[in-house]
Design a protein around this motif. Structure first.
Motif, mmCIF file in Angstrom:
data_model
loop_
_atom_site.group_PDB
_atom_site.id
_atom_site.type_symbol
_atom_site.label_atom_id
_atom_site.label_comp_id
_atom_site.label_asym_id
_atom_site.label_seq_id
_atom_site.Cartn_x
_atom_site.Cartn_y
_atom_site.Cartn_z
ATOM 1 N N ARG A 198 -33.904 -16.817 12.937
ATOM 2 C CA ARG A 198 -32.907 -18.031 12.497
ATOM 3 C C ARG A 198 -31.986 -17.781 12.661
ATOM 4 N NH1 ARG A 198 -32.187 -21.931 7.462
ATOM 5 N NH2 ARG A 198 -30.674 -22.410 8.263
ATOM 6 N N LEU A 199 -30.768 -18.264 13.668
ATOM 7 C CA LEU A 199 -29.452 -17.962 13.447
ATOM 8 C C LEU A 199 -29.222 -16.177 14.134
ATOM 9 C CD1 LEU A 199 -28.427 -19.434 10.093
ATOM 10 C CD2 LEU A 199 -27.916 -20.552 13.196
ATOM 11 N N GLY A 200 -30.532 -16.259 14.757
ATOM 12 C CA GLY A 200 -30.343 -14.902 15.383
ATOM 13 C C GLY A 200 -30.840 -14.020 14.403
ATOM 14 N N GLU A 201 -31.065 -13.856 13.255
ATOM 15 C CA GLU A 201 -31.683 -12.974 12.900
ATOM 16 C C GLU A 201 -33.066 -13.248 12.576
ATOM 17 O OE1 GLU A 201 -28.910 -10.892 9.936
ATOM 18 O OE2 GLU A 201 -28.802 -12.787 9.174
ATOM 19 N N LYS A 202 -34.036 -12.388 12.079
ATOM 20 C CA LYS A 202 -35.508 -12.203 11.474
ATOM 21 C C LYS A 202 -35.623 -13.190 10.652
ATOM 22 C CE LYS A 202 -37.232 -7.896 11.070
ATOM 23 N NZ LYS A 202 -37.284 -6.405 11.686
#
Lengths: 263, 263
Positions: B249-253
């Motif tokens: 989500r939003l580039g993060e795991k």
């Protein structure tokens, strides 16, 4: 208000000529700067292009104008926002799946109080009155016909009835397709023309462009184009009546009824 | 087999660089000549491009490569057909609406016997095993959760469980999104990399192209790219395990579990 463009053909046909006219209205000859979209059917499959920017400046619209995508049915829309902010999710046409078919919908007009209509199977992703109306329409079709009715005319009459219902809320000019039939409903503005042999020249109203369809077609081609306003200056378009629904299949009119519903 | 490409970012980001690598595999450095598709999310809205022709020769793929469409989530697929003929309706990614969100799905692999799985709310338009699996997955989510569950982790665990179920039928490498989360499931091949400050250069494996992300980004950008095989030669990609689901989500795991399900 927005502008609608539709096509139904008996052979895969490109819509470059008509789309060239329409896209000028998206910020150049018309005020519709709030996005545009187009859906091309190839059999059961559909490809869509959509942009929340004016069509007259759009890179993607340029591609669509110059790259001849041949299809059986097209629905296109350019938007001047009234209900719902300018964003990708509020950009027509909208699509949903029913009975394993891709349904596509575009609308011109405003529907006051539509958001009070309860939804069941389909929910809107954006905030427009149009997508709400589409979800309501699809939900009522699905409830009434869990499986597709045997006769196409049964469904046509039902959709016509539902359009009459929506029309009570305001202006409802609509294009709808299930990948086979193109449903056109008019309350204020919608015109169509069927082109078939012998083909002739056509001159666009919104751009300096003339096309000689005789050079581009075969004798058996039948192509109907539907638009909010006639797109050409030298052809006779059929202006639809208030409350009229006309349905096309393979370029030909298969249903046409006005105000009162057929019994 | 097919190739998958996905992206999740915390700021609208274009995928031109990675897509340039991927599209070479569509008939040039790879055998995937049977169509390609890509879905770009901008908030809740999605735009899709799809072509039943090889991506390396496609006019539309050229547009996508050269025109920086900035988005939060991307799912792309290039196809080498095994089940289902080459046609627009059989071209990934597939989309459906659930809870007023656009869900998009792409799959690499083959699922033997999937067509025996009963479908309810969603029906396939085409004939691929992938779209059947997607419709089954979406139908089971909808049945289990008529409304979205309060905790994201509840849904993540459920989707992971359903992926395990599908995996019993063969190879199931999958990308799935609801416009907020990007779900990645691996049975054989799927790798990802997260790029954030300090940014560095990256060299494509499939085309002569190097990009200096430091020039193109701001210090707060976080961008994760997921692909069937690593797309660059000079970076360390994380290879996913068999049975692993990782959610971004939003580039993060935000979720990562392997074989056995979390309790």
């Amino acid at each position: 208000m927005c502008e609608l463009l539709g096509m139904s053909a008996n052979t895969p046909t490109d819509i470059c000529f008509s789309f060239t006219g329409l896209m000028q209205r998206g910020g150049r000859t018309g005020p519709h700067r709030d996005g545009w979209g187009i859906a091309f059917y190839e059999g059961a499959g559909v490809r869509e292009f959509r942009d929340p920017y004016p069509s007259c400046d759009s890179e993607i619209a340029n591609l669509v104008r110059n790259y001849p995508i041949k299809s059986d049915i097209v629905i296109s829309h350019i938007r001047q926002a009234n209900a719902g902010r300018v964003s990708l999710e509020n950009t027509h046409p909208f699509t949903r799946e029913l009975w394993g078919k891709n349904w596509t919908f575009a609308h011109n007009g405003q529907l006051k109080g539509i958001k009070k209509y309860k939804l069941s199977h389909y929910l809107p992703v954006g905030t427009t009155d149009s997508e709400h109306a589409f979800c309501w329409l699809m939900g009522t079709i699905r409830e009434r016909f869990p499986k597709p009715p045997k006769r196409a005319s049964t469904l046509q009459r039902f959709i016509h009835q539902q359009c009459h219902e929506l029309r009570k809320l305001g202006v409802f000019n609509m294009l709808l397709t299930d990948s086979k039939y193109l449903y056109c409903y008019c309350t204020t503005k919608l015109s169509w023309i069927t082109r078939k042999a012998p083909f002739d020249q056509a001159c666009l109203k919104d751009a300096e462009l003339t096309v000689d369809f005789d050079q581009l077609t075969t004798k058996t081609d039948i192509v109907t184009v539907i638009a909010t306003e006639p797109l050409t200056t030298n052809e006779d378009w059929n202006r639809m009546q208030e409350g009229e629904m006309t349905v096309f299949r393979l370029g030909e009119k298969v249903y046409c009824h006005c105000e009162s519903l057929p019994s």
